[in-house]
Design an enzyme around this catalytic site. Structure first.
Site, PDB file in Angstrom:
ATOM      1  N   TYR A 145      33.784   0.911  41.263  1.00 14.44           N
ATOM      2  CA  TYR A 145      34.716   0.410  40.259  1.00 14.44           C
ATOM      3  C   TYR A 145      35.989  -0.013  40.957  1.00 14.44           C
ATOM      4  CZ  TYR A 145      37.771   0.354  36.117  1.00 14.44           C
ATOM      5  OH  TYR A 145      38.639  -0.013  35.122  1.00 14.44           O
ATOM      6  N   ASP A 240      38.735  -0.095  48.925  1.00 15.26           N
ATOM      7  CA  ASP A 240      39.392   0.347  47.702  1.00 15.26           C
ATOM      8  C   ASP A 240      39.550   1.863  47.801  1.00 15.26           C
ATOM      9  OD1 ASP A 240      40.228   1.150  45.250  1.00 15.26           O
ATOM     10  OD2 ASP A 240      38.708   0.036  44.112  1.00 15.26           O
ATOM     11  N   LYS A 268      46.537   5.914  41.984  1.00 16.85           N
ATOM     12  CA  LYS A 268      46.331   7.332  41.654  1.00 16.85           C
ATOM     13  C   LYS A 268      47.292   8.275  42.396  1.00 16.85           C
ATOM     14  CE  LYS A 268      42.059   6.461  39.427  1.00 16.85           C
ATOM     15  NZ  LYS A 268      40.841   5.753  39.692  1.00 16.85           N
TER      16      LYS A 268
HETATM   17  C1  LIG Z   1      40.736   4.229  39.153  1.00 15.46           C
HETATM   18  C2  LIG Z   1      40.265   3.202  40.108  1.00 15.46           C
HETATM   19  C3  LIG Z   1      40.697   1.878  40.055  1.00 15.46           C
HETATM   20  C4  LIG Z   1      41.550   1.367  38.935  1.00 15.46           C
HETATM   21  O1  LIG Z   1      42.794   1.966  38.904  1.00 15.46           O
HETATM   22  P1  LIG Z   1      43.624   1.951  37.517  1.00 15.46           P
HETATM   23  O2  LIG Z   1      44.919   2.584  37.896  1.00 15.46           O
HETATM   24  O3  LIG Z   1      42.808   2.742  36.541  1.00 15.46           O
HETATM   25  O4  LIG Z   1      43.766   0.539  37.109  1.00 15.46           O
HETATM   26  C5  LIG Z   1      40.298   1.023  41.044  1.00 15.46           C
HETATM   27  N1  LIG Z   1      39.514   1.431  42.048  1.00 15.46           N
HETATM   28  C6  LIG Z   1      39.061   2.694  42.141  1.00 15.46           C
HETATM   29  C7  LIG Z   1      38.211   3.106  43.286  1.00 15.46           C
HETATM   30  C8  LIG Z   1      39.409   3.610  41.151  1.00 15.46           C
HETATM   31  O5  LIG Z   1      38.898   4.857  41.206  1.00 15.46           O
END
Ligand SMILES: *Cc1c(COP(=O)(O)O)cnc(C)c1O
Length: 431
Positions: A145, A240, A268
């Site tokens: 994601y 990511d 995060k």
């Molecule tokens: C949570 C997440 C996102 C998106 O971040 P948001 O702050 O929810 O927009 C993107 N990449 C990874 C790997 C994530 O876990």
């Protein structure tokens, strides 16, 4: 409005006012057959719902709260920053300090830009990759994601996976068609795709430890292989690290596995529970962002002083000696003991873990890709979730998410968790 606040009452009202009653689909608890608990407050490793129940929390706001809830240093930093003013739309000292901390911590970062979420970080990194290479296509992996931008909602993980939405209406086929989603840990598939579209792939996006189909570690050689393919093909490797950054190690997964991506997305933890994200990488690439270069990206609240203060306080606390060793020990203990408890009760589970993130898959395993993760017994997960909740444990309401251990979880908390899981398994194993 209900006469007194309770989860059911608040959520019933919310359902009338917000789609699904929530502001992010993963909060809706549809996959576990319950309506969500409405949270009043958190403290350390625990959350308290408006009904007066207390839970040991392994969601941690889906990853950010590595110090637990309402950490005194973070709360004080937020209060002080807010009292100085909440936003200026002008440079502030904290931004440069946070940027310096990110660049010093994460091996591949030479420059960064702060944004407001992980989604923004990923969509901006993709624009930069396309702008810098002049190529249109992007490779990602099934079950990963990268936020909810159009290009990434193809075989995506997290809520998209939990809700079993294959893609999303509203994403034009022309855009989705530029995204190639391949099985995680499958280098052959990547090689084939790059051969099929020579000179067309701008970037390979990957969660260096997947966390959004449940935790799936990279197979030995997988990240190295991606680095090699990108070098040969002239496309960019984008890690990511929105979950893994400051989670699996101070320098993120790239320091743990010793692989340098061209660009990195963060979010995060680096925001300490406030809305922050960042993307960064090689100086020559970041120099292409406006106003230095022609690739445009902007934000009214980007680098917000209150959010930056929360991030700085969190990262400062994480620099105390022994933090990551302790998180590793706690994560390892919990994963090992959960697996042992399941085995004692004759329950088949597969526990994947890297550092303080782990997933208990309700299946025999091993789990190394989305297809295998989807082999989990979801009705068994639903029962497990419900029983654990009744025992005072707040887990992610989906099989395809991670448990996060924080510095606030004590050994007694972990022991309580394993004992509760074993009791649940003893009752539900049908032996
Ligand atoms: C949570 C997440 C996102 C998106 O971040 P948001 O702050 O929810 O927009 C993107 N990449 C990874 C790997 C994530 O876990």
């Amino acid at each position: 409005m209900p006469t007194f606040a309770n989860s059911e009452g608040v959520f019933k009202t919310a359902l009338q006012l917000m789609p699904g009653g929530v502001n992010s689909p993963v909060r809706a608890w549809g996959a576990v057959g319950l309506s969500p608990r409405v949270i009043a407050r958190g403290e350390g490793p625990r959350v308290y719902d408006v009904d007066g129940n207390s839970y040991l929390d392994y969601v941690g706001s889906w990853g950010p709260l590595i110090l637990g809830h309402a950490h005194p240093r973070v709360v004080a930093a937020v209060q002080e920053a807010a009292a100085r003013g909440t936003s200026f739309g002008a440079p502030t000292p904290g931004e440069a300090e946070l940027a310096r901390m990110l660049v010093e911590a994460v091996p591949s970062l030479e420059m960064v830009r702060l944004v407001n979420s992980g989604t923004e970080a990923c969509m901006s990194a993709l624009r930069l990759a396309r702008g810098a290479t002049g190529r249109p296509r992007v490779i990602k992996f099934d079950g990963c994601y990268h936020g909810h931008a159009d290009s990434f909602l193809v075989a995506a993980g997290s809520g998209v996976l939990t809700q079993a939405i294959p893609g999303s209406p509203g994403v034009p086929a022309e855009i989705a068609g530029l995204t190639l989603s391949l099985p995680y840990n499958d280098l052959e598939a990547v090689e084939k795709a790059l051969k099929q579209y020579p000179g067309e792939v701008a970037a390979i996006f990957v969660e260096p430890v997947a966390g959004n189909m449940g935790v799936v570690p990279p197979a030995p050689g997988f990240l190295e292989g991606l680095r090699r393919f990108c070098d040969n093909e002239g496309c960019l490797l984008v890690f990511d690290e929105v979950i893994t950054g400051f989670r699996v190690a101070w320098g993120g997964a790239q320091s743990l596995y010793g692989i340098k991506p061209d660009l990195t997305c963060l979010g995060k933890i680096m925001g300490g529970g406030l809305p922050v994200g960042a993307y960064g990488g090689r100086r020559d690439l970041m120099g292409q962002m406006a106003p230095s270069g022609p690739v445009y990206q902007a934000g009214t609240l980007s680098g917000n002083p209150v959010a930056v203060a929360a991030g700085l306080a969190t990262l400062e606390a994480l620099q105390e000696p022994g933090i990551y060793e302790s998180l590793e020990e706690k994560g390892a203990w919990l994963a090992r003991e959960l697996a042992a408890a399941a085995a004692r009760q004759g329950v088949l589970v597969s526990v994947n873990r890297v550092g303080s993130m782990l997933t208990v898959f309700c299946t025999e395993g091993p789990i190394s890709c989305l297809k295998e993760a989807k082999g989990s017994d979801l009705s068994r997960f639903q029962t497990f979730f419900q029983e654990m909740l009744a025992a005072g444990l707040y887990l992610a309401p989906s099989q395809f998410e991670a448990w996060f251990v924080s510095t606030a979880h004590q050994q007694g908390d972990l022991e309580y968790t394993v004992a509760a899981a074993e009791r649940v398994w003893a009752r539900t194993s049908g032996r």
